[in-house]
Write a protein that holds these residues in place. Sequence first.
Motif, PDB file in Angstrom:
ATOM      1  N   MET A 212       0.822  -1.214   0.000  1.00  0.00           N
ATOM      2  CA  MET A 212       0.000   0.000   0.000  1.00  0.00           C
ATOM      3  C   MET A 212       0.855   1.262   0.000  1.00  0.00           C
ATOM      4  N   SER A 213       1.986   1.216   0.681  1.00  0.00           N
ATOM      5  CA  SER A 213       2.881   2.377   0.668  1.00  0.00           C
ATOM      6  C   SER A 213       3.408   2.622  -0.743  1.00  0.00           C
ATOM      7  N   GLY A 214       3.742   1.531  -1.442  1.00  0.00           N
ATOM      8  CA  GLY A 214       4.186   1.677  -2.823  1.00  0.00           C
ATOM      9  C   GLY A 214       3.080   2.196  -3.722  1.00  0.00           C
ATOM     10  N   ALA A 215       1.865   1.671  -3.534  1.00  0.00           N
ATOM     11  CA  ALA A 215       0.730   2.133  -4.336  1.00  0.00           C
ATOM     12  C   ALA A 215       0.437   3.606  -4.066  1.00  0.00           C
ATOM     13  N   LYS A 216       0.505   4.002  -2.804  1.00  0.00           N
ATOM     14  CA  LYS A 216       0.278   5.412  -2.464  1.00  0.00           C
ATOM     15  C   LYS A 216       1.292   6.307  -3.176  1.00  0.00           C
ATOM     16  N   ALA A 217       2.555   5.872  -3.208  1.00  0.00           N
ATOM     17  CA  ALA A 217       3.583   6.663  -3.887  1.00  0.00           C
ATOM     18  C   ALA A 217       3.275   6.793  -5.374  1.00  0.00           C
ATOM     19  N   MET A 218       2.820   5.708  -6.000  1.00  0.00           N
ATOM     20  CA  MET A 218       2.439   5.775  -7.414  1.00  0.00           C
ATOM     21  C   MET A 218       1.281   6.741  -7.622  1.00  0.00           C
ATOM     22  N   HIS A 219       0.260   6.601  -6.791  1.00  0.00           N
ATOM     23  CA  HIS A 219      -0.929   7.438  -6.957  1.00  0.00           C
ATOM     24  C   HIS A 219      -0.612   8.908  -6.711  1.00  0.00           C
ATOM     25  N   ASP A 220       0.256   9.184  -5.748  1.00  0.00           N
ATOM     26  CA  ASP A 220       0.659  10.570  -5.495  1.00  0.00           C
ATOM     27  C   ASP A 220       1.340  11.183  -6.712  1.00  0.00           C
ATOM     28  N   ARG A 221       1.928  10.326  -7.547  1.00  0.00           N
ATOM     29  CA  ARG A 221       2.644  10.807  -8.735  1.00  0.00           C
ATOM     30  C   ARG A 221       1.828  10.614 -10.011  1.00  0.00           C
ATOM     31  N   GLY A 222       0.533  10.333  -9.835  1.00  0.00           N
ATOM     32  CA  GLY A 222      -0.367  10.280 -10.985  1.00  0.00           C
ATOM     33  C   GLY A 222      -0.351   8.993 -11.762  1.00  0.00           C
ATOM     34  N   VAL A 223       0.165   7.906 -11.177  1.00  0.00           N
ATOM     35  CA  VAL A 223       0.281   6.632 -11.883  1.00  0.00           C
ATOM     36  C   VAL A 223      -0.681   5.617 -11.276  1.00  0.00           C
ATOM     37  N   VAL A 224      -1.418   4.913 -12.130  1.00  0.00           N
ATOM     38  CA  VAL A 224      -2.249   3.784 -11.715  1.00  0.00           C
ATOM     39  C   VAL A 224      -1.596   2.523 -12.272  1.00  0.00           C
ATOM     40  N   HIS A 225      -1.329   1.551 -11.418  1.00  0.00           N
ATOM     41  CA  HIS A 225      -0.581   0.357 -11.841  1.00  0.00           C
ATOM     42  C   HIS A 225      -1.415  -0.577 -12.703  1.00  0.00           C
ATOM     43  N   ARG A 226      -2.638  -0.879 -12.272  1.00  0.00           N
ATOM     44  CA  ARG A 226      -3.623  -1.685 -12.994  1.00  0.00           C
ATOM     45  C   ARG A 226      -3.290  -3.177 -13.074  1.00  0.00           C
ATOM     46  N   ALA A 227      -2.247  -3.626 -12.417  1.00  0.00           N
ATOM     47  CA  ALA A 227      -1.927  -5.064 -12.475  1.00  0.00           C
ATOM     48  C   ALA A 227      -1.286  -5.514 -11.163  1.00  0.00           C
ATOM     49  N   ILE A 228      -1.846  -5.081 -10.042  1.00  0.00           N
ATOM     50  CA  ILE A 228      -1.329  -5.506  -8.739  1.00  0.00           C
ATOM     51  C   ILE A 228      -1.907  -6.877  -8.412  1.00  0.00           C
ATOM     52  N   HIS A 229      -1.059  -7.877  -8.385  1.00  0.00           N
ATOM     53  CA  HIS A 229      -1.427  -9.236  -7.993  1.00  0.00           C
ATOM     54  C   HIS A 229      -0.143  -9.975  -7.624  1.00  0.00           C
ATOM     55  N   PRO A 230      -0.229 -11.176  -7.057  1.00  0.00           N
ATOM     56  CA  PRO A 230       0.972 -11.830  -6.504  1.00  0.00           C
ATOM     57  C   PRO A 230       2.127 -12.008  -7.477  1.00  0.00           C
ATOM     58  N   LEU A 231       1.856 -12.208  -8.759  1.00  0.00           N
ATOM     59  CA  LEU A 231       2.951 -12.372  -9.716  1.00  0.00           C
ATOM     60  C   LEU A 231       3.775 -11.100  -9.866  1.00  0.00           C
ATOM     61  N   ASN A 232       3.163  -9.953  -9.613  1.00  0.00           N
ATOM     62  CA  ASN A 232       3.852  -8.673  -9.775  1.00  0.00           C
ATOM     63  C   ASN A 232       4.299  -8.061  -8.454  1.00  0.00           C
ATOM     64  N   ILE A 233       4.211  -8.827  -7.374  1.00  0.00           N
ATOM     65  CA  ILE A 233       4.782  -8.412  -6.095  1.00  0.00           C
ATOM     66  C   ILE A 233       6.040  -9.247  -5.880  1.00  0.00           C
TER      67      ILE A 233
END
Length: 419
Positions: A212-233
């Motif tokens: 969530m900390s990583g996602a928050k950093a992305m969102h703060d910078r205007g980026v949506v990842h769209r593929a958060i799941h175990p293979l990409n962690i």
Amino acid sequence: MDVEVERAAAGWVAMDSILSQLSADTTDDSSICMAIYDLGNAAASPGARMGHFLPNTAHFVEVDALQSQWFPCIARYEKVCELGSGHHGVVVKARNSVTGKIVALKTLHPKPLYHESDEEEEDDDEEENEEEEEEADPEVSRRVLREACFMAACRGHPSLVSISAIGRLPRTAQYCLIMEHVGPSLYDVLVDQRGGKPFPERDVRRMMRQVMSGAKAMHDRGVVHRAIHPLNILVADGGAVFKIGDFGEATSMAETDVPYEARLSYVAPECLLCGTGCLNSEVSDSWSMGCLMLELLMGEDHFAVAEADDDDDYEGVLYKVFDVLGVPGKRTMQAIRPQDDDLARKVQQWRARQRRVGKQRRSRLDDLVPCDALSEYGFEVLEGLLMINPKKRLTATAALQLPWFTENTDDYSPAPQGD
């Protein structure tokens, strides 16, 4: 305004400028790459600079602070092993022959990244090799540079895989990404190492805090990842560190109608009902993180359809979601504003059937995750992430402010062996 907020805002503007250039009919790759380089260096700390562009050679190079010298990215890397491959490309583990540094190289080029012939054979067959060379595919280059742009914008956060340089393949001049090497994936840990055994709450909180900390950093910078799941962690330091990787499906919040390929069981209901390319919102990532949290607690991807079913079975995934969380009412459907008329009619039929059998439209989430597996505070986070109504769903920022995270700090260190 806070310095970090100012830097994030400036990076967002610079990122969208680069994306606009990439979407143009004619682009100057050199200027775009330099802009990505500047974006990445502005996002991270001064001591973590990206590989620099060397104008005289039209190749990217990486700075070795210890050796104080420049060296070409790809020509100096030796393949160690392949880490993974798919429809879009391949990622290999490689070692820098000068410094010994281990990195991950990602390319979308259809040809092999490395050739097995030695230098003498290459010299003897120079004419043949020249005939095999091809020009870089402009579409592949655009996709690689898009991913590099998003990674550069998000550099510097410990829960996000960092890009160190942009390279070019020596035979084709195709771009590739040079990234920090992290692994294995959380999927490998969950399935291969644990055999699908659920994680205890303390471990789940430790993972979710970092993701969530990583996602928050992305969102703060205007980026949506769209593929958060175990293979990409990706997991590092013996299970102490978790990083979000693979920005290949990422998009800017300012973009619209950018299609992507997703793991359907992790896609938010509004995206299934409206089309996976029409919504670029941070709460769509929140839903994916809710699915991740549920899988860690259960040991299985609960919303996945059977393997024999169609990979594009939107209806099947929605049915499984609504079976657990309840069929949404009219207000929620109005908030979603579905664009797929067939699926919208299906939802109406499911809701009518639910009324006929006398079932209440309530969530069964607590049946899947009982109180002995997850505390009340933990359930508050899970339920908030898995709200069908996107307007009521928790953002990463809001979730991190809840008591489950703020009143528990024992999860910063790895769990003891055998837990």
